[in-house]
Motif scaffolding. Structure first.
Motif, mmCIF file in Angstrom:
data_model
loop_
_atom_site.group_PDB
_atom_site.id
_atom_site.type_symbol
_atom_site.label_atom_id
_atom_site.label_comp_id
_atom_site.label_asym_id
_atom_site.label_seq_id
_atom_site.Cartn_x
_atom_site.Cartn_y
_atom_site.Cartn_z
ATOM 1 N N ARG B 122 -3.512 8.300 -0.313
ATOM 2 C CA ARG B 122 -4.315 7.984 -1.496
ATOM 3 C C ARG B 122 -4.121 6.532 -1.921
ATOM 4 N NH1 ARG B 122 -3.247 13.529 -2.861
ATOM 5 N NH2 ARG B 122 -1.321 12.897 -3.891
ATOM 6 N N LYS B 123 -2.890 6.021 -1.768
ATOM 7 C CA LYS B 123 -2.628 4.621 -2.117
ATOM 8 C C LYS B 123 -3.501 3.702 -1.250
ATOM 9 C CE LYS B 123 1.244 1.402 -2.713
ATOM 10 N NZ LYS B 123 1.603 0.672 -1.488
ATOM 11 N N VAL B 124 -3.571 4.018 0.015
ATOM 12 C CA VAL B 124 -4.371 3.221 0.951
ATOM 13 C C VAL B 124 -5.856 3.322 0.603
ATOM 14 C CG1 VAL B 124 -5.167 3.177 3.351
ATOM 15 C CG2 VAL B 124 -2.709 3.296 2.845
ATOM 16 N N LEU B 125 -6.294 4.539 0.312
ATOM 17 C CA LEU B 125 -7.708 4.724 -0.024
ATOM 18 C C LEU B 125 -8.048 4.022 -1.340
ATOM 19 C CD1 LEU B 125 -8.174 8.481 1.026
ATOM 20 C CD2 LEU B 125 -9.073 6.456 2.215
ATOM 21 N N ALA B 126 -7.079 3.983 -2.257
ATOM 22 C CA ALA B 126 -7.324 3.300 -3.536
ATOM 23 C C ALA B 126 -7.479 1.797 -3.308
ATOM 24 C CB ALA B 126 -6.178 3.577 -4.513
ATOM 25 N N GLU B 127 -6.657 1.244 -2.437
ATOM 26 C CA GLU B 127 -6.796 -0.185 -2.138
ATOM 27 C C GLU B 127 -8.150 -0.455 -1.472
ATOM 28 O OE1 GLU B 127 -3.642 -2.023 0.190
ATOM 29 O OE2 GLU B 127 -4.722 -3.945 0.263
ATOM 30 N N ALA B 128 -8.532 0.455 -0.586
ATOM 31 C CA ALA B 128 -9.819 0.309 0.095
ATOM 32 C C ALA B 128 -10.967 0.406 -0.908
ATOM 33 C CB ALA B 128 -9.961 1.377 1.179
ATOM 34 N N ALA B 129 -10.831 1.339 -1.852
ATOM 35 C CA ALA B 129 -11.892 1.525 -2.848
ATOM 36 C C ALA B 129 -12.011 0.297 -3.745
ATOM 37 C CB ALA B 129 -11.617 2.781 -3.677
ATOM 38 N N ALA B 130 -10.870 -0.279 -4.083
ATOM 39 C CA ALA B 130 -10.888 -1.483 -4.924
ATOM 40 C C ALA B 130 -11.578 -2.621 -4.176
ATOM 41 C CB ALA B 130 -9.450 -1.867 -5.300
#
Lengths: 354, 354
Positions: B122-130
């Protein structure tokens, strides 16, 4: 000449044929031969021209008496309440025949072997019967090896006795590959096929000499044969005996063994899934497929389906045998060890699967 | 910041998971993960903290809509009457989301992957989403390789964009062993995990540019979404399309691709029985045994029983998967070809088995 009787030994467990062979219906009673007969039925049919329907004895486990009677209605059955290997089974047959004719010739055949050239087999057995009728010999049938097979014991022939008959030089246990090659190339070594021919009197005398405990048990049993007490008496007498093969208990000790150096009449002991597969034609990739199966990129495999699709992909020399409640997977080179599975299932109390 | 939606692609056939995975119930809907959830359920659960229950879209085959609704009751389903690979599925999800918010960020996840460190994912996906929220980028998730795996495509990272984000240098197809080793050792190559993050507007613009036929089909479909005509219109529009992946159709052509160089959060595409087995602890002989099975002298095997005893003797690195009506046997190194079995069964008209 003495009368010829056939004695079929049908007490085997067939545990190397798990999961198809089971205690209640071992390999020799299954229709796994190419003809659709059971191996036992085929054995009885092949020998009938020599012994007729009147002179066929079958030694088997009590549990399988109904199977015998169902498959070969004219067979006379000697039921063993417990199994004590071939020496005991042969001894039982011998004391039973002794009552009729101590000079009778017994042709002893395992119930679970296959033969393709039946006439050639009978010719060989006839020569053996003639030899055994004339001389006090224990005659074994040696098969000319068609390969340096390591799954068979070997017999080295000695001095010539008749057209194809020789004194036995020596018996050899299953060899390693190197030795098997030497035996194969020598020309003097023959596969020990487990087929024997001798007079009743001769084998009983040999048992008396080399297996006195068994001999005594047989003498205890003899008066009870054919009576209601037979099973109980056999059980009691056998329970104290060791389990010893006729080869190990008698033949390897005596000097009066002969071997018929027989041509290979398509004999096969059907001793494993691999040997069994040898009886069927394989496809261009060397696969034998029976039942519902799909092989892709696979070579040298033996696959037997059982109503369920068996898909084998990218495999070489693999055996896959599907039964209704169990499936076996093993490399061809390990087929001799299939009995280990049965042993392990026994240990685990899985009698439903053995 | 734009709202984040999750789009789960659940249209796969899972044919490499035959015989357990079937057309009617492909791999992603089976309880084959260690947790007992289906892979699809686990995927939905993992992403829920980011998209809530209101912003989850699932694209799947019409046939599997009931399965989706049964397994994740809050999922909004876009059903495809026919499958046209990931580009078409992603396009459908994009035009559906466009109506609500063209600036919405879509996190695209395959339904059939496994992840062990969910917070890290989720941390990785959050960075990607940002990153995707701020810039017109097509962001892929690259996984730091833990081995020179030849079953995955690779992404080479280029210029740095954010903490873990980079421009994509180039996409590479599944390599041979030699190349896989080079990629693995370089440190600049990442596994293409099939997880993507972008704004609706950005992916639709890219589809318009590189896949104009698909774009036109999507524009034809859009007015029918949510109406009774939807299925018929999608079917008609899709029937003329080629089956093209988003990687091949769009990502490999554009210059605005980014990759998050993610740590390996226990990601696994569960792309084969072998990869699946990697999720379970093996015994001392390196075997993974599930269900009723007996292994003797065997190493590195994966055996899944199904109520019936599977006995494996003397085997190495063999996969044996038993299902109620079919059994698969293949060496571990051939697991990628299991789909060949499904193809062959299809050819033979054995739709009952696929």
């Amino acid at each position: 000449m003495s009368e010829v009787y056939a004695v079929i030994l049908a007490g085997g467990q067939g545990s190397r044929f798990w999961p198809v062979s089971r205690q209640r219906r071992p390999k020799q009673f299954l229709s796994i031969s190419a003809s659709g007969e059971s191996l036992f039925q085929a054995t009885a049919r092949r020998i009938e021209p020599m012994c007729g329907k009147d002179r066929l004895l079958v030694v088997t486990n009590v549990m399988h008496k109904p199977l015998i009677e169902e498959q070969v209605t004219y067979a006379k059955v000697i039921a063993e309440p417990l199994a004590r290997n071939t020496a005991a089974s042969i001894g039982l047959a011998a004391i039973s025949l002794e009552r009729k004719d101590p000079q009778a010739v017994m042709i002893v055949l395992p119930a679970d072997h296959a033969v393709t050239d039946e006439a050639a087999q009978r010719k060989v057995l006839a020569e053996a019967a003639a030899l055994a009728g004339q001389k006090p010999l224990l005659v074994t049938i040696g098969i000319k090896p068609s390969s340096p097979n390591t799954a068979y014991g070997y017999i080295k022939r000695g001095q010539k006795l008749s057209e194809s008959g020789y004194k036995v030089g020596r018996f050899f246990e299953k060899p390693n590959e190197e030795r098997a090659k030497k035996y194969f190339e020598s020309g003097d070594f023959f596969w020990n096929s487990g087929q024997f021919v001798w007079r009743v009197e001769v084998i009983l005398r040999a048992i008396e000499e080399y297996m006195p405990d068994l001999y005594q048990a047989l003498r205890t049993i003899q008066p009870a044969l054919g009576t209601d007490r037979q099973d109980a008496v056999v059980e009691k007498a056998f329970s104290g005996l060791e389990s010893v093969s006729i080869d190990f208990g008698v033949l390897e000790h005596t000097r009066n063994c002969a071997v018929i150096a027989a041509p290979n009449f398509g004999w096969n002991d059907v001793g494993s899934w691999d040997a069994w597969a040898g009886h069927f034609e394989h496809d261009a990739d060397g696969n034998l497929v029976r039942g519902q199966a799909l092989l892709i990129d696979s070579r040298g495999c033996v696959v037997q389906g059982n109503g369920k699709m068996v898909a084998v992909l990218g495999a070489e020399n693999l055996i896959v045998i599907d039964a209704h409640d169990a499936t076996l997977v093993c490399p061809r080179e390990r087929v001799q060890d299939v009995r280990k599975i049965v042993d392990e299932l026994k240990k685990r109390g899985r009698n439903d699967l053995i």
